[in-house]
Design a protein around this motif. Structure first.
Motif, PDB file in Angstrom:
ATOM      1  N   MET A 139     -17.776-143.222 -14.685  1.00 15.22           N
ATOM      2  CA  MET A 139     -17.516-143.592 -16.078  1.00 15.22           C
ATOM      3  C   MET A 139     -16.146-143.080 -16.525  1.00 15.22           C
ATOM      4  N   TYR A 140     -15.870-141.804 -16.257  1.00 12.64           N
ATOM      5  CA  TYR A 140     -14.590-141.229 -16.662  1.00 12.64           C
ATOM      6  C   TYR A 140     -13.430-141.981 -16.018  1.00 12.64           C
ATOM      7  N   ARG A 141     -13.607-142.369 -14.764  1.00 17.11           N
ATOM      8  CA  ARG A 141     -12.524-142.998 -14.005  1.00 17.11           C
ATOM      9  C   ARG A 141     -12.360-144.474 -14.372  1.00 17.11           C
ATOM     10  N   ASP A 142     -13.454-145.215 -14.356  1.00 21.00           N
ATOM     11  CA  ASP A 142     -13.376-146.673 -14.481  1.00 21.00           C
ATOM     12  C   ASP A 142     -13.352-147.166 -15.915  1.00 21.00           C
ATOM     13  N   HIS A 143     -14.012-146.472 -16.819  1.00 20.35           N
ATOM     14  CA  HIS A 143     -14.157-146.979 -18.188  1.00 20.35           C
ATOM     15  C   HIS A 143     -13.360-146.183 -19.224  1.00 20.35           C
ATOM     16  N   TRP A 144     -13.128-144.902 -18.977  1.00 17.38           N
ATOM     17  CA  TRP A 144     -12.427-144.075 -19.963  1.00 17.38           C
ATOM     18  C   TRP A 144     -10.951-143.891 -19.628  1.00 17.38           C
ATOM     19  N   GLY A 145     -10.548-144.236 -18.426  1.00 16.96           N
ATOM     20  CA  GLY A 145      -9.139-144.152 -18.074  1.00 16.96           C
ATOM     21  C   GLY A 145      -8.611-142.762 -17.804  1.00 16.96           C
ATOM     22  N   ALA A 146      -9.500-141.810 -17.523  1.00 16.05           N
ATOM     23  CA  ALA A 146      -9.040-140.454 -17.205  1.00 16.05           C
ATOM     24  C   ALA A 146      -8.423-140.433 -15.807  1.00 16.05           C
ATOM     25  N   ASP A 147      -7.459-139.540 -15.625  1.00 12.67           N
ATOM     26  CA  ASP A 147      -6.771-139.415 -14.340  1.00 12.67           C
ATOM     27  C   ASP A 147      -7.202-138.172 -13.563  1.00 12.67           C
ATOM     28  N   VAL A 148      -7.435-137.077 -14.285  1.00 12.22           N
ATOM     29  CA  VAL A 148      -7.865-135.829 -13.645  1.00 12.22           C
ATOM     30  C   VAL A 148      -8.971-135.216 -14.485  1.00 12.22           C
ATOM     31  N   ILE A 149      -9.687-134.274 -13.898  1.00 16.90           N
ATOM     32  CA  ILE A 149     -10.787-133.624 -14.603  1.00 16.90           C
ATOM     33  C   ILE A 149     -10.747-132.122 -14.357  1.00 16.90           C
ATOM     34  N   GLY A 150     -10.976-131.376 -15.435  1.00 22.19           N
ATOM     35  CA  GLY A 150     -11.001-129.918 -15.351  1.00 22.19           C
ATOM     36  C   GLY A 150     -11.868-129.349 -16.455  1.00 22.19           C
TER      37      GLY A 150
END
Length: 290
Positions: free
Chosen positions: A174-185
Protein backbone atom coordinates in the motif's frame (compact mmCIF):
# COMPACT_ATOMS: atom_id res chain seq x y z
CA UNK A 1 25.62 36.66 9.76
CA UNK A 2 25.46 34.51 12.87
CA UNK A 3 27.64 31.61 13.96
CA UNK A 4 26.57 28.27 12.56
CA UNK A 5 26.38 25.07 14.58
CA UNK A 6 25.31 21.89 12.85
CA UNK A 7 23.70 19.15 14.90
CA UNK A 8 23.75 15.55 13.73
CA UNK A 9 21.11 13.16 15.05
CA UNK A 10 22.08 9.61 14.24
CA UNK A 11 23.08 6.16 15.31
CA UNK A 12 25.98 4.64 17.18
CA UNK A 13 29.38 5.05 15.56
CA UNK A 14 28.59 8.17 13.54
CA UNK A 15 30.21 10.41 16.15
CA UNK A 16 33.67 8.87 15.61
CA UNK A 17 34.54 11.64 13.15
CA UNK A 18 38.10 12.16 11.94
CA UNK A 19 39.32 15.68 12.63
CA UNK A 20 36.81 16.55 15.34
CA UNK A 21 38.54 18.76 17.90
CA UNK A 22 37.73 20.12 21.38
CA UNK A 23 35.55 17.09 21.96
CA UNK A 24 33.28 17.07 25.00
CA UNK A 25 30.16 15.18 26.04
CA UNK A 26 27.66 17.67 27.48
CA UNK A 27 24.61 16.95 29.65
CA UNK A 28 21.71 19.28 28.81
CA UNK A 29 18.63 19.78 30.99
CA UNK A 30 15.34 20.62 29.28
CA UNK A 31 11.75 21.33 30.42
CA UNK A 32 10.75 18.28 28.35
CA UNK A 33 12.84 15.76 30.27
CA UNK A 34 16.19 14.20 29.49
CA UNK A 35 17.44 13.93 25.90
CA UNK A 36 18.31 10.51 24.53
CA UNK A 37 21.88 10.88 25.80
CA UNK A 38 24.58 13.41 26.51
CA UNK A 39 25.48 15.46 23.43
CA UNK A 40 28.91 15.31 21.86
CA UNK A 41 30.22 18.77 20.98
CA UNK A 42 33.34 19.80 19.12
CA UNK A 43 34.76 21.75 16.22
CA UNK A 44 35.32 20.33 12.73
CA UNK A 45 37.47 22.44 10.42
CA UNK A 46 36.34 25.57 12.24
CA UNK A 47 32.65 24.64 12.21
CA UNK A 48 30.86 24.00 15.50
CA UNK A 49 29.26 20.56 15.58
CA UNK A 50 27.02 18.65 17.98
CA UNK A 51 26.11 14.98 17.79
CA UNK A 52 23.16 13.35 19.57
CA UNK A 53 22.76 9.55 19.57
CA UNK A 54 19.05 9.30 18.80
CA UNK A 55 18.56 5.95 20.56
CA UNK A 56 21.21 6.57 23.21
CA UNK A 57 24.65 4.99 23.18
CA UNK A 58 24.17 1.23 23.01
CA UNK A 59 20.73 1.69 21.34
CA UNK A 60 18.64 1.58 24.52
CA UNK A 61 15.57 3.49 23.25
CA UNK A 62 13.06 2.17 20.75
CA UNK A 63 11.58 4.62 18.20
CA UNK A 64 8.45 5.30 20.24
CA UNK A 65 10.36 6.11 23.43
CA UNK A 66 12.89 8.51 21.91
CA UNK A 67 12.35 11.86 23.73
CA UNK A 68 11.98 13.89 20.55
CA UNK A 69 10.96 17.15 22.23
CA UNK A 70 13.83 17.01 24.72
CA UNK A 71 16.28 16.22 21.91
CA UNK A 72 15.34 19.20 19.75
CA UNK A 73 15.08 21.55 22.74
CA UNK A 74 18.54 20.48 23.97
CA UNK A 75 20.13 21.09 20.57
CA UNK A 76 18.52 24.53 20.32
CA UNK A 77 19.77 25.38 23.83
CA UNK A 78 23.30 24.47 22.82
CA UNK A 79 23.12 26.91 19.92
CA UNK A 80 22.37 24.56 17.01
CA UNK A 81 21.17 26.32 13.87
CA UNK A 82 20.93 23.35 11.49
CA UNK A 83 19.88 19.76 12.20
CA UNK A 84 20.85 16.85 9.97
CA UNK A 85 19.12 13.53 10.56
CA UNK A 86 20.95 10.37 9.56
CA UNK A 87 18.88 7.21 9.89
CA UNK A 88 18.53 3.71 8.51
CA UNK A 89 15.54 2.97 6.30
CA UNK A 90 13.94 0.40 4.05
CA UNK A 91 13.39 1.12 0.36
CA UNK A 92 10.23 0.87 -1.72
CA UNK A 93 12.07 1.54 -4.99
CA UNK A 94 14.27 -0.88 -6.91
CA UNK A 95 16.59 1.99 -7.93
CA UNK A 96 17.04 3.06 -4.28
CA UNK A 97 19.21 0.11 -3.43
CA UNK A 98 20.80 -0.99 -0.14
CA UNK A 99 23.78 1.25 0.50
CA UNK A 100 22.25 4.26 -1.28
CA UNK A 101 21.46 7.58 0.44
CA UNK A 102 18.10 9.31 -0.10
CA UNK A 103 17.88 13.04 0.69
CA UNK A 104 14.29 13.15 1.92
CA UNK A 105 12.10 16.13 1.08
CA UNK A 106 8.61 14.89 2.06
CA UNK A 107 7.05 12.81 4.83
CA UNK A 108 3.92 10.77 5.47
CA UNK A 109 3.48 10.60 9.24
CA UNK A 110 1.84 7.38 10.43
CA UNK A 111 3.12 7.60 14.02
CA UNK A 112 0.51 7.85 16.77
CA UNK A 113 2.16 7.33 20.18
CA UNK A 114 4.44 10.37 20.34
CA UNK A 115 4.26 13.98 21.53
CA UNK A 116 4.40 15.95 18.30
CA UNK A 117 4.45 19.60 19.31
CA UNK A 118 6.01 21.99 21.80
CA UNK A 119 2.78 23.99 21.71
CA UNK A 120 -0.69 23.23 23.08
CA UNK A 121 -3.23 24.50 25.61
CA UNK A 122 -2.01 27.81 26.98
CA UNK A 123 -0.02 28.71 23.88
CA UNK A 124 -1.19 27.49 20.49
CA UNK A 125 0.86 27.74 17.29
CA UNK A 126 0.55 26.30 13.79
CA UNK A 127 3.71 26.13 11.67
CA UNK A 128 3.76 25.34 7.96
CA UNK A 129 5.02 21.91 6.95
CA UNK A 130 4.26 22.03 3.23
CA UNK A 131 8.02 21.72 2.71
CA UNK A 132 9.19 19.96 5.88
CA UNK A 133 12.92 19.99 5.12
CA UNK A 134 15.21 22.89 4.30
CA UNK A 135 16.09 22.80 0.61
CA UNK A 136 19.25 24.88 1.06
CA UNK A 137 20.63 22.64 3.80
CA UNK A 138 19.56 19.52 1.88
CA UNK A 139 21.47 20.70 -1.20
CA UNK A 140 24.68 20.99 0.82
CA UNK A 141 24.12 17.62 2.49
CA UNK A 142 23.47 15.97 -0.89
CA UNK A 143 26.72 17.39 -2.27
CA UNK A 144 28.63 16.24 0.80
CA UNK A 145 27.12 12.75 0.50
CA UNK A 146 28.08 12.61 -3.17
CA UNK A 147 31.66 13.53 -2.26
CA UNK A 148 31.67 10.70 0.29
CA UNK A 149 31.22 8.16 -2.50
CA UNK A 150 27.57 7.37 -1.79
CA UNK A 151 24.98 6.91 -4.51
CA UNK A 152 22.67 9.81 -3.72
CA UNK A 153 19.00 10.24 -4.63
CA UNK A 154 17.93 13.88 -4.29
CA UNK A 155 14.31 13.94 -3.14
CA UNK A 156 12.07 11.22 -1.78
CA UNK A 157 9.06 10.64 0.44
CA UNK A 158 9.72 9.02 3.82
CA UNK A 159 6.89 6.98 5.40
CA UNK A 160 7.26 7.28 9.17
CA UNK A 161 5.70 4.28 10.91
CA UNK A 162 5.27 3.77 14.65
CA UNK A 163 7.06 0.45 14.98
CA UNK A 164 8.86 -1.25 16.57
CA UNK A 165 7.59 -4.05 14.33
CA UNK A 166 8.20 -3.82 10.59
CA UNK A 167 5.42 -3.60 8.01
CA UNK A 168 3.10 -6.34 6.93
CA UNK A 169 3.27 -7.23 3.24
CA UNK A 170 -0.14 -5.59 2.68
CA UNK A 171 1.07 -2.35 4.31
CA UNK A 172 4.31 -2.39 2.35
CA UNK A 173 2.46 -2.75 -0.95
CA UNK A 174 0.00 0.00 0.00
CA UNK A 175 2.73 2.47 0.97
CA UNK A 176 4.66 1.72 -2.22
CA UNK A 177 1.95 1.34 -4.86
CA UNK A 178 -0.85 3.62 -3.66
CA UNK A 179 0.71 6.23 -1.36
CA UNK A 180 3.84 6.95 -3.38
CA UNK A 181 6.32 6.54 -0.53
CA UNK A 182 9.94 5.91 -1.47
CA UNK A 183 11.51 4.85 1.85
CA UNK A 184 10.25 3.78 5.25
CA UNK A 185 11.59 4.39 8.74
CA UNK A 186 10.52 4.97 12.33
CA UNK A 187 12.33 8.07 13.58
CA UNK A 188 12.05 11.18 11.38
CA UNK A 189 8.63 12.05 12.76
CA UNK A 190 7.91 14.02 14.87
CA UNK A 191 11.56 15.07 14.73
CA UNK A 192 11.11 17.15 11.56
CA UNK A 193 7.95 18.80 12.89
CA UNK A 194 9.63 19.79 16.14
CA UNK A 195 12.69 21.15 14.34
CA UNK A 196 10.41 23.45 12.32
CA UNK A 197 8.67 24.63 15.50
CA UNK A 198 12.10 25.34 17.01
CA UNK A 199 13.03 27.36 13.88
CA UNK A 200 15.87 25.01 12.97
CA UNK A 201 16.78 24.10 9.40
CA UNK A 202 16.32 20.34 9.04
CA UNK A 203 17.63 17.89 6.45
CA UNK A 204 17.20 14.13 6.38
CA UNK A 205 19.58 11.51 5.02
CA UNK A 206 17.77 8.17 4.78
CA UNK A 207 20.42 5.46 4.48
CA UNK A 208 18.98 2.38 2.78
CA UNK A 209 19.78 -0.92 4.48
CA UNK A 210 17.31 -3.22 2.72
CA UNK A 211 14.23 -3.46 0.55
CA UNK A 212 11.05 -3.61 2.58
CA UNK A 213 9.03 -6.83 2.49
CA UNK A 214 7.36 -5.90 -0.84
CA UNK A 215 10.48 -7.04 -2.68
CA UNK A 216 10.37 -10.65 -3.99
CA UNK A 217 13.95 -11.24 -2.81
CA UNK A 218 13.31 -9.87 0.68
CA UNK A 219 13.23 -13.31 2.31
CA UNK A 220 16.64 -14.09 0.86
CA UNK A 221 18.29 -11.22 2.76
CA UNK A 222 20.32 -12.39 5.74
CA UNK A 223 21.14 -10.44 8.89
CA UNK A 224 24.82 -10.49 7.93
CA UNK A 225 23.93 -8.65 4.69
CA UNK A 226 22.08 -5.92 6.60
CA UNK A 227 24.90 -5.54 9.15
CA UNK A 228 27.44 -5.22 6.34
CA UNK A 229 25.30 -2.53 4.69
CA UNK A 230 24.85 -0.70 8.00
CA UNK A 231 28.61 -0.62 8.50
CA UNK A 232 29.20 0.68 4.99
CA UNK A 233 26.51 3.34 5.43
CA UNK A 234 28.10 4.53 8.70
CA UNK A 235 31.47 4.90 6.97
CA UNK A 236 29.91 7.00 4.19
CA UNK A 237 27.91 9.02 6.73
CA UNK A 238 31.08 9.96 8.63
CA UNK A 239 32.78 10.95 5.39
CA UNK A 240 29.71 13.02 4.48
CA UNK A 241 30.01 14.94 7.75
CA UNK A 242 33.68 15.75 7.09
CA UNK A 243 32.73 17.47 3.80
CA UNK A 244 30.10 19.73 5.39
CA UNK A 245 32.36 22.51 6.80
CA UNK A 246 33.72 23.47 3.38
CA UNK A 247 30.20 23.55 1.92
CA UNK A 248 28.40 25.30 4.78
CA UNK A 249 31.00 27.56 6.37
CA UNK A 250 31.07 28.74 9.97
CA UNK A 251 29.00 31.86 9.30
CA UNK A 252 25.28 31.66 8.65
CA UNK A 253 23.00 34.07 6.83
CA UNK A 254 19.21 33.98 7.37
CA UNK A 255 17.65 30.86 5.86
CA UNK A 256 16.44 31.66 2.31
CA UNK A 257 13.40 29.47 2.92
CA UNK A 258 12.45 31.03 6.26
CA UNK A 259 13.03 27.98 8.46
CA UNK A 260 14.61 30.22 11.11
CA UNK A 261 11.53 32.46 11.08
CA UNK A 262 8.84 29.77 11.09
CA UNK A 263 7.10 31.21 14.16
CA UNK A 264 6.68 34.72 12.73
CA UNK A 265 3.10 33.97 11.66
CA UNK A 266 2.43 30.78 13.66
CA UNK A 267 1.41 32.10 17.09
CA UNK A 268 -2.36 32.30 17.45
CA UNK A 269 -3.09 32.54 21.20
CA UNK A 270 -3.63 36.16 22.27
CA UNK A 271 -0.65 37.43 24.33
CA UNK A 272 -2.80 38.18 27.38
CA UNK A 273 -4.19 34.62 27.29
CA UNK A 274 -0.85 32.79 27.14
CA UNK A 275 -0.10 30.58 30.13
CA UNK A 276 3.13 31.74 31.86
CA UNK A 277 4.01 28.17 32.79
CA UNK A 278 3.77 27.10 29.16
CA UNK A 279 5.82 30.08 28.03
CA UNK A 280 8.55 29.15 30.51
CA UNK A 281 8.92 25.75 28.81
CA UNK A 282 9.21 27.46 25.44
CA UNK A 283 12.15 29.71 26.38
CA UNK A 284 14.62 27.95 24.07
CA UNK A 285 12.51 26.86 21.11
CA UNK A 286 10.37 30.00 20.85
CA UNK A 287 12.28 32.61 22.81
CA UNK A 288 12.87 34.72 19.70
CA UNK A 289 9.15 35.51 19.36
CA UNK A 290 8.08 35.25 23.00
Amino acid sequence: MTERMIAIIGGSGLYEIDGLEQVEWVEVKTPWGKPSDAILTGTLQGLKLAFLPRHGRGHVLDPSSVPYRANIDALKRLGATDVISMSACGSFREEMAPGDFVIVDQFIDRTFARDKSFFGPGCVAHVSLAHPTCAALADSVAEAADKSGATVHRGGTYLAMEGPQFSTLAESNMYRDHWGADVIGMTNMPEAKLAREAELCYASVAMVTDYDCWHPDHDAVEVSDIVRTLTGNADKARRTITHLPALLGSGRAPCPHGCDRALDTAMITAPEKRDPAVLARLDAVAGRVL
